[in-house]
Write a protein that holds these residues in place. Structure first.
Motif, short mmCIF file in Angstrom:
data_model
loop_
_atom_site.label_atom_id
_atom_site.label_comp_id
_atom_site.label_asym_id
_atom_site.label_seq_id
_atom_site.Cartn_x
_atom_site.Cartn_y
_atom_site.Cartn_z
N ARG A 33 -42.50 18.80 103.54
CA ARG A 33 -42.74 18.73 104.99
C ARG A 33 -43.46 19.96 105.52
O ARG A 33 -44.15 19.89 106.55
CB ARG A 33 -41.41 18.56 105.72
N ASP A 34 -43.29 21.11 104.83
CA ASP A 34 -43.91 22.33 105.35
C ASP A 34 -45.37 22.48 104.92
O ASP A 34 -46.02 23.47 105.28
CB ASP A 34 -43.10 23.56 104.93
N ALA A 35 -45.90 21.53 104.14
CA ALA A 35 -47.31 21.57 103.76
C ALA A 35 -48.19 21.17 104.94
O ALA A 35 -47.75 20.47 105.86
CB ALA A 35 -47.57 20.67 102.57
N ASP A 36 -49.44 21.61 104.90
CA ASP A 36 -50.40 21.28 105.96
C ASP A 36 -51.35 20.15 105.55
O ASP A 36 -52.06 19.61 106.41
CB ASP A 36 -51.24 22.51 106.31
N PHE A 37 -51.37 19.84 104.27
CA PHE A 37 -52.34 18.87 103.73
C PHE A 37 -51.77 18.31 102.44
O PHE A 37 -51.11 19.03 101.68
CB PHE A 37 -53.68 19.57 103.47
#
Length: 438
Positions: A284-288
């Motif tokens: 969930r903390d990824a941007d892509f």
């Protein structure tokens, strides 16, 4: 750094067997061996890594500029005692047009300043092998042949006939490999079975090393290596699509070029991995999120039942960008039909449905212009890549195209891939962004 290129007059001549055996054999002698693969084949470089214990990179003069080729070669050779480059197809085979940007093994050898060791399949011939080698030696005087390795040689008489003819044209024979049906690696529909999926890979590589070590003069081969030419260098092929990048990685999603990860990390991006086959959603903390190619057709049932992955991917895509290449594109679609004709529901984030029951080989370079702004770049940005798959599009749906693309032969660019909201995908694998204008 000294090295050489393992090449052959044609595909199937034994380059991979020789290259992997040499990498492993020199490593067993205590040398630090760097490895690179000419061209876009993303499977062989993983075998190089297993043989050498070091990362291997694809070097492609069609898709990469000289600085990128030099930078990745230097990275592979860093702190190594020897660099071994495995060629692709025939020595001079490449794309049409500019000979300095055609992707041929000979072009890479010239750019790096490395000599070529020619692997000659001599089954069905003897002295004629010298004529083939002479043609390779004279076709481009800038390509320097260091010697020849005979492959699939018969008995002592056969070797003597071929070697004596080669000696008359000044090419030393560095070894002669006999026919051995046991010295093979398992294959699948995209070439070799992936390194991670090859049973007893270490033992197989050790067997290759023993085989080439018994029949090739390793000391003479190392002595034939020459220094790489110095050149301006960089390693960033494609700007990071985000600061925190989630990458799917398992047996279904494994075809991501190592040089992309290298460039992203050196640019400051953070990479995390997750496994759809283990029913893991993107963090969930990824941007892509990036879904690479691989073999989703072999795991379609398991992917269709991986509800945490599918629901997590849909939730991720509602807020952040997702891109899928080849197998990843198939997983983003509505339906994936496997080889038995069974239909499996995928993520449904794109309108495309694909089939492995209806097969057609699609292979070649792609020169693609992005059709809209997105995580991989603004509208009009040019990406250079490669397409290699047997799956077909069953239904494209009504999503607009991800890009407009043509192959290395040029011609009119046609719509490829799909995009919907923050989600994009296509069958081609990005190798590098182009610096040319749209």
């Amino acid at each position: 750094m000294k090295g050489f290129v393992i090449a052959a007059p044609r595909s199937g001549g034994g380059k991979t067997t020789v290259a992997l055996g040499l990498m492993r054999a020199f490593r067993q002698r205590g040398l630090r061996v760097g490895a690179v693969k000419n061209g876009p084949d993303y499977i062989d470089s993983a075998f190089h890594g297993a043989a050498t214990g070091r990362p291997s990179f694809n070097l492609d003069s069609w898709a990469m500029d000289d600085c990128l080729v030099a930078g990745l070669a230097a990275t592979a050779a860093q702190d190594a005692d020897l660099l071994i480059a495995e060629g692709s197809m025939g020595l001079f085979d490449g794309a049409p047009g500019d000979l300095a940007r055609n992707g041929a093994s000979a072009t890479l050898a010239k750019k790096l300043g490395l000599p070529v060791v020619l692997v000659l399949d001599v089954s069905g011939q003897a002295q004629t092998a010298a004529a083939v080698a002479l043609g390779c030696a004279r076709f481009d005087p800038e390509v320097k042949l260091a010697g020849v390795i005979l492959n699939k040689a018969g008995g002592e008489r056969h070797v003597r006939l071929a070697a004596s003819a080669l000696e008359t044209i000044g090419l030393p024979v560095l070894g002669a490999l006999p026919r051995d049906a046991k010295i093979v690696l398992p294959e699948r529909h995209l070439g070799l079975v992936q390194a991670a999926d090859t049973a007893d890979l270490g033992a197989k590589l050790d067997a290759l090393a023993a085989f080439v070590g018994a029949h090739i003069d390793l000391d003479a081969l190392r002595a034939a290596a020459q220094p790489m030419v110095p050149a301006s260098a960089r390693t960033n092929a494609l700007d990071p699509p985000a600061q925190r990048i989630a990458v799917a990685r398992d047996a279904a999603f494994s075809f991501l070029y190592p040089h992309l990860l290298l460039g992203w990390r050196r640019a400051g991006a953070e990479i995390s991995f997750f496994s759809p086959l283990q029913d893991e959603p993107p963090p969930r903390d990824a941007d892509f999120c990036w879904l690479p190619g691989g073999y989703p057709e072999l795991h379609a049932g398991k992917l269709a039942n991986a509800q945490k992955f599918l629901q997590g991917l849909r939730a991720f895509a509602s807020e952040k960008p997702v891109h899928g290449e080849c197998g990843g594109y198939m997983a983003l679609g509505e339906i994936l039909t496997d080889a038995d004709g069974l239909r499996h529901r995928m993520a449904g984030l794109l309108s495309v449905s694909t089939s492995f029951a209806k097969r057609k080989l699609t292979l070649g370079y792609r020169h693609a212009t992005l059709a809209a702004d997105g995580a991989l770049g603004p509208r009009g940005k040019i990406l250079l890549g490669h397409e290699f798959h047997h799956a077909t599009i069953e239904t494209l749906g009504d999503d607009p195209a991800f890009a407009l693309a043509c192959d290395a032969h040029g011609g009119e660019k046609k719509p490829v891939g799909s995009r919907r909201g923050r989600v994009t995908g296509s069958f081609f694998h990005v190798i590098a962004a182009s610096n040319e204008g749209s």
